[in-house]
Scaffold this motif. Structure first.
Motif, PDB file in Angstrom:
ATOM      1  N   THR A  57      54.395 -15.401  36.420  1.00  0.00           N
ATOM      2  CA  THR A  57      55.084 -15.720  37.676  1.00  0.00           C
ATOM      3  C   THR A  57      54.514 -16.999  38.281  1.00  0.00           C
ATOM      4  O   THR A  57      55.267 -17.881  38.720  1.00  0.00           O
ATOM      5  CB  THR A  57      54.950 -14.556  38.675  1.00  0.00           C
ATOM      6  N   GLN A  58      53.207 -17.128  38.279  1.00  0.00           N
ATOM      7  CA  GLN A  58      52.552 -18.307  38.833  1.00  0.00           C
ATOM      8  C   GLN A  58      52.928 -19.569  38.063  1.00  0.00           C
ATOM      9  O   GLN A  58      53.226 -20.603  38.664  1.00  0.00           O
ATOM     10  CB  GLN A  58      51.037 -18.119  38.810  1.00  0.00           C
ATOM     11  N   ALA A  59      52.953 -19.486  36.739  1.00  0.00           N
ATOM     12  CA  ALA A  59      53.298 -20.650  35.915  1.00  0.00           C
ATOM     13  C   ALA A  59      54.728 -21.120  36.194  1.00  0.00           C
ATOM     14  O   ALA A  59      54.992 -22.329  36.305  1.00  0.00           O
ATOM     15  CB  ALA A  59      53.120 -20.315  34.437  1.00  0.00           C
ATOM     16  N   ILE A  60      55.643 -20.182  36.336  1.00  0.00           N
ATOM     17  CA  ILE A  60      57.037 -20.536  36.625  1.00  0.00           C
ATOM     18  C   ILE A  60      57.140 -21.159  38.013  1.00  0.00           C
ATOM     19  O   ILE A  60      57.786 -22.195  38.199  1.00  0.00           O
ATOM     20  CB  ILE A  60      57.966 -19.308  36.497  1.00  0.00           C
ATOM     21  N   ARG A  61      56.504 -20.540  39.008  1.00  0.00           N
ATOM     22  CA  ARG A  61      56.553 -21.076  40.376  1.00  0.00           C
ATOM     23  C   ARG A  61      55.978 -22.488  40.410  1.00  0.00           C
ATOM     24  O   ARG A  61      56.536 -23.383  41.040  1.00  0.00           O
ATOM     25  CB  ARG A  61      55.784 -20.156  41.329  1.00  0.00           C
ATOM     26  N   GLN A  62      54.870 -22.724  39.733  1.00  0.00           N
ATOM     27  CA  GLN A  62      54.263 -24.056  39.710  1.00  0.00           C
ATOM     28  C   GLN A  62      55.185 -25.076  39.051  1.00  0.00           C
ATOM     29  O   GLN A  62      55.296 -26.208  39.516  1.00  0.00           O
ATOM     30  CB  GLN A  62      52.907 -24.024  39.002  1.00  0.00           C
ATOM     31  N   ALA A  63      55.873 -24.673  37.988  1.00  0.00           N
ATOM     32  CA  ALA A  63      56.819 -25.576  37.322  1.00  0.00           C
ATOM     33  C   ALA A  63      57.966 -25.949  38.263  1.00  0.00           C
ATOM     34  O   ALA A  63      58.387 -27.110  38.309  1.00  0.00           O
ATOM     35  CB  ALA A  63      57.358 -24.927  36.046  1.00  0.00           C
ATOM     36  N   ILE A 101      66.376 -24.547  36.335  1.00  0.00           N
ATOM     37  CA  ILE A 101      65.403 -23.482  36.601  1.00  0.00           C
ATOM     38  C   ILE A 101      65.237 -22.604  35.368  1.00  0.00           C
ATOM     39  O   ILE A 101      64.122 -22.235  34.998  1.00  0.00           O
ATOM     40  CB  ILE A 101      65.826 -22.644  37.822  1.00  0.00           C
ATOM     41  N   ASP A 102      66.329 -22.286  34.711  1.00  0.00           N
ATOM     42  CA  ASP A 102      66.278 -21.477  33.494  1.00  0.00           C
ATOM     43  C   ASP A 102      65.422 -22.172  32.436  1.00  0.00           C
ATOM     44  O   ASP A 102      64.564 -21.553  31.805  1.00  0.00           O
ATOM     45  CB  ASP A 102      67.697 -21.223  32.974  1.00  0.00           C
ATOM     46  N   GLN A 103      65.641 -23.471  32.268  1.00  0.00           N
ATOM     47  CA  GLN A 103      64.878 -24.245  31.288  1.00  0.00           C
ATOM     48  C   GLN A 103      63.392 -24.292  31.650  1.00  0.00           C
ATOM     49  O   GLN A 103      62.526 -24.071  30.796  1.00  0.00           O
ATOM     50  CB  GLN A 103      65.443 -25.668  31.198  1.00  0.00           C
ATOM     51  N   LEU A 104      63.074 -24.555  32.918  1.00  0.00           N
ATOM     52  CA  LEU A 104      61.684 -24.604  33.366  1.00  0.00           C
ATOM     53  C   LEU A 104      61.001 -23.246  33.199  1.00  0.00           C
ATOM     54  O   LEU A 104      59.846 -23.167  32.775  1.00  0.00           O
ATOM     55  CB  LEU A 104      61.607 -25.051  34.830  1.00  0.00           C
ATOM     56  N   ALA A 105      61.720 -22.170  33.524  1.00  0.00           N
ATOM     57  CA  ALA A 105      61.159 -20.827  33.396  1.00  0.00           C
ATOM     58  C   ALA A 105      60.858 -20.502  31.932  1.00  0.00           C
ATOM     59  O   ALA A 105      59.793 -19.960  31.625  1.00  0.00           O
ATOM     60  CB  ALA A 105      62.112 -19.797  33.988  1.00  0.00           C
TER      61      ALA A 105
END
Length: 124
Positions: A57-63, A101-105
């Protein structure tokens, strides 16, 4: 003097109340709230506290936060991770933001499965 001010204050309050009473608009998120209370959809309360899920979750939020092209609305989506399964929920401005967002996640989440439930906002 005090009576005049009191009377003026009362009249002002009644005028504001009368104007507000004419606007009968329903909240635009009623259906969403009912859906979320049903227990069939993931909400922030479903976030796991395992270290692996929290890191995902943290990695996605940071991205998302690092991407300067995303709107504030897009950066504030819900990211819910439980047992290696990520659910993305919330409004985004357009289809491009949803795809971005999908790609970043997917990049940030590693092997986690991504379920994209993002909703493109209707323009008024």
């Amino acid at each position: 003097m005090k009576r005049s001010l009191l009377a003026l204050a009362c009249l002002s309050a009644l005028s504001v109340e009368a104007l507000a009473g004419n606007e009968k608009t329903k909240p635009d998120n009623t259906a969403t709230n009912q859906r979320d209370r049903s227990g069939e959809t993931k909400t922030s309360g479903d976030q796991s506290n395992s270290s692996a899920d929290l890191k995902t979750t943290q990695a996605i939020r940071q991205a998302l936060m690092k991407d300067g092209e995303l709107s504030t609305t897009a950066k504030n989506i819900k990211i819910i991770t439980a047992k290696g399964h990520v659910t993305l929920r919330g409004p985004v401005k357009n289809a491009q933001e949803k795809a971005k967002i999908d790609q970043l996640a997917k990049s940030a989440a590693g092997a986690a499965k991504i379920e994209n439930q993002l909703e493109v906002q209707r323009s008024n």
